[in-house]
Design an enzyme around this catalytic site. Structure first.
Site, PDB file in Angstrom:
ATOM      1  N   LYS A   9       0.832  -1.202   0.000  1.00  0.00           N
ATOM      2  CA  LYS A   9       0.000   0.000   0.000  1.00  0.00           C
ATOM      3  C   LYS A   9       0.867   1.252   0.000  1.00  0.00           C
ATOM      4  CE  LYS A   9      -3.921   2.046   2.501  1.00  0.00           C
ATOM      5  NZ  LYS A   9      -4.874   1.848   3.620  1.00  0.00           N
TER       6      LYS A   9
ATOM      7  N   SER B  28      -9.234   3.023   2.501  1.00  0.00           N
ATOM      8  CA  SER B  28      -8.192   3.563   1.642  1.00  0.00           C
ATOM      9  C   SER B  28      -7.316   2.499   0.989  1.00  0.00           C
ATOM     10  CB  SER B  28      -7.311   4.511   2.454  1.00  0.00           C
ATOM     11  OG  SER B  28      -6.700   3.824   3.546  1.00  0.00           O
TER      12      SER B  28
ATOM     13  N   SER C 280     -10.486   0.485   6.597  1.00  0.00           N
ATOM     14  CA  SER C 280      -9.846   0.641   5.292  1.00  0.00           C
ATOM     15  C   SER C 280      -9.289  -0.623   4.670  1.00  0.00           C
ATOM     16  CB  SER C 280      -8.712   1.676   5.382  1.00  0.00           C
ATOM     17  OG  SER C 280      -9.223   2.956   5.574  1.00  0.00           O
TER      18      SER C 280
END
Length: 475
Positions: free
Chosen positions: A79, A155, A179
């Site tokens: 990520k 996210s 997320s």
């Protein structure tokens, strides 16, 4: 080897160790799929094919010598909120589009040491501040492969889109208010938020530790493999602890006793009703749990997300993003921040220490109410999201001032677990009549991550969800 992505991560690791496939073959296969499919999916911010192929070659050399490490030769995406030495890390912000760290974040280092081959950085919301993944670094938001006109949430939307589309076997993600779990739900995947302190947040350190990294995967076993590598606390962690149980081992065993499961579908928001498909997801899961011998009891939601709690959550985001962004972004580049981030930064300028402490107290009481109500239960079961993946642009309907309320209305089931520090996992439930995925959230007792994963694996084995894939899986 056109169908190699159909193998689970665990199967790929076994094939690597047996010499049935090389890391280079796996890496080239996934790089080809990324090159062919990602323009529509928005899963990656940065792809590093040359570095990946070099790492794959080193992995193959190690394998040829009979050397082994937990993820040796397995392709992986990281990520883009987390520093990677030598690979740009934008935090989803155009203001940091050229930032290349010189050191790895703690967990990134663990994954590299375990032998993972890093293909690139997966797409994320700017500073991780939204439950949708759209920024000004990439040309395309991260979308669910089941409907590219809808967000893959956020996210960790890029990570989930990549795994669901067969661009990665498994991915690194993180979860500050849902997320990892909500992107997993939008993409028919498994997403794990570990207990507080199991996975280190180093080099970050905070007394208010709500966020944590974890895996997103197609199977519970694949998620457990990645979690075993990530669950190694940094020596200076305030909340760090080490599991005495292998998670990969835990998922091979059914729970050793019937578990007591608390169930609710209420949103906790006065003006927001539970979506019928979300209720259906919980009902069918609860029925299966009962058939498996567990004791399921419906309860009233322990605490409503009333106005003081909503304002405290907003203050928490202002504190974490509105203070962090100006620290990382030079003044001359702040014009490149997205409108919602600028809104948080502006709110942060008037934030007082007393306001932050008051918000923390409100959220602590809110979290304690859940813990007290769940005393005597082993597991809580709720929807993961309030409805299917939302259309692109959904959160912009009322301007930046309205984004937070729209996001909370859809992701209302997840933030409380970050505050209590309990482990949680989102697993698929079903795909509705429009072909859109829905998931359920299972929440375990504090530091009972192994027990939670074992239950999720039991549900997977009992066919709670079908092995379905989006159309691009077959391309």
């Amino acid at each position: 080897m056109s169908d190699v992505h159909e193998l689970s991560a665990a199967q790929q690791l076994r094939a690597l160790r047996a010499g049935e496939v090389s890391s280079r073959e796996l890496t080239e296969h996934y790089l080809t799929r990324i090159d062919r499919l990602d323009a529509e999916l928005g899963a990656f911010v940065t792809v590093v094919p040359e570095l990946a192929l070099r790492d794959a070659a080193r992995a193959d050399e190690r394998l040829a010598r009979g050397e082994w490490s937990p993820l040796c030769g397995l392709p992986l995406g990281l990520k883009d909120l987390y520093s990677t030495a030598g690979i740009r890390t934008t935090l989803g912000s155009a203001a940091l589009a050229e930032h290349v760290p010189t050191e790895d974040a703690w967990t990134v280092g663990l994954l590299r040491q375990a032998g993972a081959v890093i293909l690139g950085k997966t797409n994320t919301a700017e500073f991780g501040a939204a439950c949708y993944t759209e920024n000004d670094v990439t040309a395309r938001p991260a979308v669910t492969p089941y409907d590219p006109a809808r967000y893959a949430s956020g996210s960790s939307g890029g990570a989930a889109a990549a795994v669901a589309a067969g661009l990665l076997p498994v991915a690194h993600a993180s979860d500050g208010a849902g997320s990892t779990r909500t992107p997993a739900a939008t993409c028919h995947l498994v997403g794990v938020k570990p207990s507080r302190g199991l996975v280190s947040s180093a080099p970050a350190s905070s007394f208010l530790s709500a966020g944590t990294e974890g895996p997103v995967a197609r199977t519970v076993a694949d998620a457990a493999l990645l979690l075993d590598v990530m669950a190694q606390p940094w020596p200076g962690d305030l909340y760090g602890w080490r599991s005495t149980t292998s998670f990969a081992g835990a998922v091979t065993r059914v729970p050793d006793r019937p578990l007591k499961v608390a169930v609710w579908t209420e949103t906790g928001l006065d003006a927001v009703e539970a979506h019928p498909e979300s209720v259906l997801a919980v009902r069918r899961t609860a029925t299966l749990l009962g058939e498996l011998g567990h004791e399921v009891r419906e309860i009233v939601i322990p605490a409503n997300c009333d106005e003081p709690v909503r304002q405290a959550l907003k203050t928490l985001f202002v504190f974490s993003v509105g203070i962090t962004a100006p620290t990382l972004v030079p003044a001359e580049r702040r014009r490149l921040l997205r409108p919602y981030t600028r809104h948080l930064v502006s709110a942060g300028e008037s934030l007082s220490a007393a306001g932050v402490v008051t918000a923390q107290s409100v959220l602590a009481r809110y979290a304690s109410t859940f813990l007290a109500a769940l005393e005597g239960f082993d597991i809580a079961l709720t929807p993961t999201t309030n409805g299917p993946p939302v259309p692109l642009g959904h959160y912009f309907a009322h301007g930046v001032e309205g984004e937070a309320d729209l996001m909370l209305g859809w992701s209302c089931y997840t933030p409380w677990v970050n505050l209590t520090g309990q482990p949680a996992i989102s697993v698929p439930s079903h795909v509705d009549g429009e072909g859109l995925p829905h998931g359920v959230q299972l929440v375990g007792g504090q530091r009972q991550d192994a027990e939670l994963l074992a239950l999720a694996a039991q549900l997977e084995g009992a066919a709670l969800w079908a092995d379905v894939h989006p159309p691009c899986w077959y391309q």
